[in-house]
Design a protein around this motif. Structure first.
Motif: not given
Length: 184
Positions: A57-60, A158-162, A167-171
């Motif tokens: 749910f948090q993803c959407y 991409y950062d959002y999807k990763v 559960g962690f950012d693209k960096a």
């Protein structure tokens, strides 16, 4: 027999919108969290399942009206691009005549054909997909997705999807991959 209309781009876009609305329902997240708050009454399996619901749910859930509109617009662009791509006649000109082939067929023939001209024709057929999607809205879709992600505080889509998936950012992902590359 099922009507072709059930599988049309407008119908797929509509049902995708309904699915996303279901997953973005803030009340469902609230109810999930209420159940999770009663952890002592839940089995380990129930806790795990509810935690998965919460993460999904948090993803959407998108809090701002801007983000919701950007997502709806991106979904419409995706549908239009998909409809255009479905009409693309894909293939390669081999020995002077056009042979219709799927992307899988083109890749297979490109890898296995003895004739260099055939391999090149198949490569050009595959390459045409990029030009086609670029000319039919993909750039606008990328821009819209990036605006959507930035509206939610992410660097880009991409950062959002990763972050949603891992559960962690693209960096963090790139630092992990940099370490993997260095170690190999």
């Amino acid at each position: 027999a099922l009507s072709d209309e059930r599988y049309s781009v407008p119908e797929l876009t509509r049902t995708k919108g309904e699915m996303e609305a279901f997953l973005a329902d803030e009340q469902k997240l609230k109810t999930t969290r209420e159940h999770l708050a009663k952890a002592s009454e839940l089995s380990e399996a129930e806790q795990k399942t509810l935690a998965l619901f919460e993460r999904t749910f948090q993803c959407y859930i998108m809090e701002s009206a801007e983000a919701k509109e950007l997502r709806a617009t991106a979904t419409r662009i995706e549908g239009a691009l998909e409809a255009a791509r479905n009409k693309l006649r894909l293939g390669a000109t081999i020995d002077g005549s056009f042979v219709e082939l799927s992307s899988v067929g083109l890749r297979t023939r490109m890898r296995t054909a003895d004739d260099e001209a055939t391999r090149k024709a198949c490569w050009e057929g595959l390459r045409s997909i990029g030009d086609f999607v670029t000319a039919n809205g993909f750039v606008g879709l990328v821009k819209r997705r990036n605006r959507l992600a930035r509206a939610q505080g992410f660097v880009d889509y991409y950062d959002y999807k990763v972050t949603a998936a891992e559960g962690f950012d693209k960096a963090t992902l790139f630092s992990m991959l940099d370490g993997l590359e260095a170690a190999t």
